[in-house]
Design a protein around this motif. Structure first.
Motif, PDB file in Angstrom:
ATOM      1  N   ALA A  25       0.832  -1.200   0.000  1.00  0.00           N
ATOM      2  CA  ALA A  25       0.000   0.000   0.000  1.00  0.00           C
ATOM      3  C   ALA A  25       0.870   1.254   0.000  1.00  0.00           C
ATOM      4  O   ALA A  25       0.593   2.219  -0.714  1.00  0.00           O
ATOM      5  N   LEU A  26       1.957   1.248   0.788  1.00  0.00           N
ATOM      6  CA  LEU A  26       2.852   2.408   0.808  1.00  0.00           C
ATOM      7  C   LEU A  26       3.488   2.624  -0.562  1.00  0.00           C
ATOM      8  O   LEU A  26       3.646   3.760  -1.008  1.00  0.00           O
ATOM      9  N   GLY A  27       3.842   1.537  -1.240  1.00  0.00           N
ATOM     10  CA  GLY A  27       4.384   1.650  -2.589  1.00  0.00           C
ATOM     11  C   GLY A  27       3.381   2.270  -3.554  1.00  0.00           C
ATOM     12  O   GLY A  27       3.737   3.099  -4.401  1.00  0.00           O
ATOM     13  N   GLN A  28       2.128   1.871  -3.434  1.00  0.00           N
ATOM     14  CA  GLN A  28       1.082   2.457  -4.286  1.00  0.00           C
ATOM     15  C   GLN A  28       0.926   3.945  -3.997  1.00  0.00           C
ATOM     16  O   GLN A  28       0.760   4.756  -4.914  1.00  0.00           O
ATOM     17  N   LEU A  29       0.985   4.311  -2.726  1.00  0.00           N
ATOM     18  CA  LEU A  29       0.855   5.716  -2.355  1.00  0.00           C
ATOM     19  C   LEU A  29       2.058   6.526  -2.823  1.00  0.00           C
ATOM     20  O   LEU A  29       1.908   7.667  -3.275  1.00  0.00           O
ATOM     21  N   ASP A  30       3.260   5.952  -2.737  1.00  0.00           N
ATOM     22  CA  ASP A  30       4.453   6.638  -3.257  1.00  0.00           C
ATOM     23  C   ASP A  30       4.267   6.963  -4.738  1.00  0.00           C
ATOM     24  O   ASP A  30       4.562   8.079  -5.182  1.00  0.00           O
ATOM     25  N   HIS A  31       3.782   5.993  -5.504  1.00  0.00           N
ATOM     26  CA  HIS A  31       3.585   6.210  -6.934  1.00  0.00           C
ATOM     27  C   HIS A  31       2.461   7.221  -7.181  1.00  0.00           C
ATOM     28  O   HIS A  31       2.590   8.116  -8.032  1.00  0.00           O
ATOM     29  N   PHE A  32       1.380   7.105  -6.450  1.00  0.00           N
ATOM     30  CA  PHE A  32       0.250   8.017  -6.617  1.00  0.00           C
ATOM     31  C   PHE A  32       0.673   9.459  -6.349  1.00  0.00           C
ATOM     32  O   PHE A  32       0.227  10.390  -7.028  1.00  0.00           O
ATOM     33  N   LEU A  33       1.527   9.662  -5.341  1.00  0.00           N
ATOM     34  CA  LEU A  33       1.936  10.999  -4.913  1.00  0.00           C
ATOM     35  C   LEU A  33       3.241  11.453  -5.574  1.00  0.00           C
ATOM     36  O   LEU A  33       3.889  12.381  -5.109  1.00  0.00           O
ATOM     37  N   ARG A  34       3.602  10.816  -6.696  1.00  0.00           N
ATOM     38  CA  ARG A  34       4.822  11.165  -7.422  1.00  0.00           C
ATOM     39  C   ARG A  34       4.794  12.629  -7.866  1.00  0.00           C
ATOM     40  O   ARG A  34       3.739  13.264  -7.926  1.00  0.00           O
ATOM     41  N   ASP A  35       5.955  13.135  -8.232  1.00  0.00           N
ATOM     42  CA  ASP A  35       6.079  14.470  -8.818  1.00  0.00           C
ATOM     43  C   ASP A  35       5.292  14.468 -10.124  1.00  0.00           C
ATOM     44  O   ASP A  35       5.673  13.812 -11.090  1.00  0.00           O
ATOM     45  N   HIS A  36       4.177  15.171 -10.165  1.00  0.00           N
ATOM     46  CA  HIS A  36       3.314  15.099 -11.345  1.00  0.00           C
ATOM     47  C   HIS A  36       3.869  15.885 -12.532  1.00  0.00           C
ATOM     48  O   HIS A  36       3.371  15.764 -13.636  1.00  0.00           O
ATOM     49  N   TYR A  37       4.928  16.653 -12.324  1.00  0.00           N
ATOM     50  CA  TYR A  37       5.593  17.341 -13.432  1.00  0.00           C
ATOM     51  C   TYR A  37       6.560  16.409 -14.155  1.00  0.00           C
ATOM     52  O   TYR A  37       6.586  16.345 -15.373  1.00  0.00           O
ATOM     53  N   SER A  38       7.376  15.678 -13.376  1.00  0.00           N
ATOM     54  CA  SER A  38       8.445  14.864 -13.961  1.00  0.00           C
ATOM     55  C   SER A  38       8.155  13.363 -13.958  1.00  0.00           C
ATOM     56  O   SER A  38       8.812  12.614 -14.669  1.00  0.00           O
ATOM     57  N   GLY A  39       7.225  12.930 -13.124  1.00  0.00           N
ATOM     58  CA  GLY A  39       6.972  11.502 -12.968  1.00  0.00           C
ATOM     59  C   GLY A  39       7.898  10.848 -11.962  1.00  0.00           C
ATOM     60  O   GLY A  39       7.784   9.648 -11.689  1.00  0.00           O
ATOM     61  N   GLU A  40       8.818  11.604 -11.370  1.00  0.00           N
ATOM     62  CA  GLU A  40       9.762  11.056 -10.385  1.00  0.00           C
ATOM     63  C   GLU A  40       9.004  10.596  -9.136  1.00  0.00           C
ATOM     64  O   GLU A  40       8.155  11.310  -8.611  1.00  0.00           O
ATOM     65  N   VAL A  41       9.318   9.383  -8.692  1.00  0.00           N
ATOM     66  CA  VAL A  41       8.665   8.809  -7.517  1.00  0.00           C
ATOM     67  C   VAL A  41       9.597   8.931  -6.324  1.00  0.00           C
ATOM     68  O   VAL A  41      10.769   8.550  -6.401  1.00  0.00           O
ATOM     69  N   GLY A  42       9.094   9.475  -5.243  1.00  0.00           N
ATOM     70  CA  GLY A  42       9.854   9.570  -4.002  1.00  0.00           C
ATOM     71  C   GLY A  42       9.190   8.725  -2.936  1.00  0.00           C
ATOM     72  O   GLY A  42       8.089   8.195  -3.123  1.00  0.00           O
ATOM     73  N   ARG A  43       9.860   8.606  -1.830  1.00  0.00           N
ATOM     74  CA  ARG A  43       9.298   7.850  -0.708  1.00  0.00           C
ATOM     75  C   ARG A  43       8.582   8.823   0.216  1.00  0.00           C
ATOM     76  O   ARG A  43       9.163   9.800   0.673  1.00  0.00           O
ATOM     77  N   ILE A  44       7.301   8.542   0.470  1.00  0.00           N
ATOM     78  CA  ILE A  44       6.487   9.434   1.300  1.00  0.00           C
ATOM     79  C   ILE A  44       6.507   8.959   2.750  1.00  0.00           C
ATOM     80  O   ILE A  44       6.371   7.767   3.032  1.00  0.00           O
ATOM     81  N   ASP A  45       6.686   9.901   3.661  1.00  0.00           N
ATOM     82  CA  ASP A  45       6.684   9.619   5.094  1.00  0.00           C
ATOM     83  C   ASP A  45       5.294   9.130   5.511  1.00  0.00           C
ATOM     84  O   ASP A  45       4.309   9.864   5.353  1.00  0.00           O
ATOM     85  N   PRO A  46       5.173   7.907   6.029  1.00  0.00           N
ATOM     86  CA  PRO A  46       3.846   7.414   6.453  1.00  0.00           C
ATOM     87  C   PRO A  46       3.183   8.280   7.516  1.00  0.00           C
ATOM     88  O   PRO A  46       1.966   8.236   7.680  1.00  0.00           O
ATOM     89  N   GLY A  47       3.973   9.080   8.221  1.00  0.00           N
ATOM     90  CA  GLY A  47       3.384   9.989   9.211  1.00  0.00           C
ATOM     91  C   GLY A  47       2.402  10.970   8.586  1.00  0.00           C
ATOM     92  O   GLY A  47       1.441  11.397   9.231  1.00  0.00           O
ATOM     93  N   VAL A  48       2.638  11.338   7.318  1.00  0.00           N
ATOM     94  CA  VAL A  48       1.701  12.218   6.617  1.00  0.00           C
ATOM     95  C   VAL A  48       0.357  11.509   6.440  1.00  0.00           C
ATOM     96  O   VAL A  48      -0.704  12.116   6.593  1.00  0.00           O
ATOM     97  N   PHE A  49       0.400  10.211   6.120  1.00  0.00           N
ATOM     98  CA  PHE A  49      -0.841   9.453   5.952  1.00  0.00           C
ATOM     99  C   PHE A  49      -1.603   9.375   7.267  1.00  0.00           C
ATOM    100  O   PHE A  49      -2.836   9.460   7.292  1.00  0.00           O
ATOM    101  N   ASP A  50      -0.860   9.225   8.357  1.00  0.00           N
ATOM    102  CA  ASP A  50      -1.516   9.195   9.671  1.00  0.00           C
ATOM    103  C   ASP A  50      -2.190  10.534   9.970  1.00  0.00           C
ATOM    104  O   ASP A  50      -3.282  10.572  10.548  1.00  0.00           O
ATOM    105  N   GLN A  51      -1.552  11.631   9.572  1.00  0.00           N
ATOM    106  CA  GLN A  51      -2.187  12.932   9.760  1.00  0.00           C
ATOM    107  C   GLN A  51      -3.497  13.012   8.980  1.00  0.00           C
ATOM    108  O   GLN A  51      -4.519  13.456   9.508  1.00  0.00           O
ATOM    109  N   LEU A  52      -3.465  12.585   7.713  1.00  0.00           N
ATOM    110  CA  LEU A  52      -4.686  12.605   6.906  1.00  0.00           C
ATOM    111  C   LEU A  52      -5.774  11.757   7.556  1.00  0.00           C
ATOM    112  O   LEU A  52      -6.934  12.173   7.641  1.00  0.00           O
ATOM    113  N   HIS A  53      -5.390  10.570   7.995  1.00  0.00           N
ATOM    114  CA  HIS A  53      -6.361   9.661   8.598  1.00  0.00           C
ATOM    115  C   HIS A  53      -7.000  10.288   9.834  1.00  0.00           C
ATOM    116  O   HIS A  53      -8.221  10.243  10.015  1.00  0.00           O
ATOM    117  N   ARG A  54      -6.182  10.905  10.683  1.00  0.00           N
ATOM    118  CA  ARG A  54      -6.691  11.514  11.911  1.00  0.00           C
ATOM    119  C   ARG A  54      -7.594  12.711  11.608  1.00  0.00           C
ATOM    120  O   ARG A  54      -8.617  12.906  12.264  1.00  0.00           O
TER     121      ARG A  54
END
Length: 196
Positions: A79-108
């Protein structure tokens, strides 16, 4: 021994897909194998205690995703891999690793406010994209933006007023919160607690 995540059968009993999901957990698939099921059937997690899910819609790519990204203290790698790809740089397509803490903030935040899917305006940002935006946006982009580290998102929440989203994010005291009513988004990150 009863598997702790197995929901009681009530009327009506779980669907065959849900029964398969729970059998897979009981018979050795565990959370690692169940991560694949999360991607295929996120609603199968609906009755699993401590499952944390997100629904996201990207305003630039038009993509949508709905998945469970964690159960209890464990993040689901697929799931984290899918989220990394979903949240990629939409200008360049570059995929970075997203801090799961951000997802916890959204969830809360969503637990507090309800609402529908989060609209993503910006997720991960590569160095070249950040430099370009700095040069063209008149100083509205930080040189050391936490977007570069995958620790920031610019968002809206469907069905929720922008000011209410800002206030809920501030109440978390989990990182930085920026309010951009003119551009219609709230920035949140996992940096130090601050506001602007």
């Amino acid at each position: 021994m009863k598997y702790p995540f197995r929901p009681p059968c009530s009327s009506p009993c779980p669907s065959p897909r849900r029964q398969f999901f729970h059998r897979a957990l009981r018979h050795g698939a565990g959370l690692a194998g169940a991560a694949t099921l999360a991607a295929l059937a996120p609603r199968a997690w609906a009755n699993v205690p401590q499952a944390r899910s997100l629904a996201l819609a990207h305003t630039h790519t038009g993509e949508r995703v709905e998945l469970v990204y964690a159960v209890g203290e464990r993040y689901l790698d697929e799931a984290l891999g899918q989220l990394d790809h979903f949240l990629r740089d939409h200008y360049s397509g570059e995929v970075g690793r997203i801090d799961p803490g951000v997802f916890d903030q959204l969830h809360r935040v969503q637990q507090r406010l309800g609402g529908q899917a989060f609209e993503i305006i910006s997720g991960y940002r590569g160095a070249r994209t950040n430099a370009h935006l700095q040069a063209t946006r008149g100083g509205g982009v930080a040189t050391r933006s936490l977007h570069l580290e995958g620790r920031a998102l610019d968002i809206r929440l469907q069905g929720v007023a922008l000011a209410d989203l800002r206030d809920a994010a501030l109440e978390l005291r989990a990182g930085g919160v920026g309010y951009y009513p003119g551009e219609r988004f709230v920035h949140l990150d996992t940096g130090r607690v601050r506001r602007w």
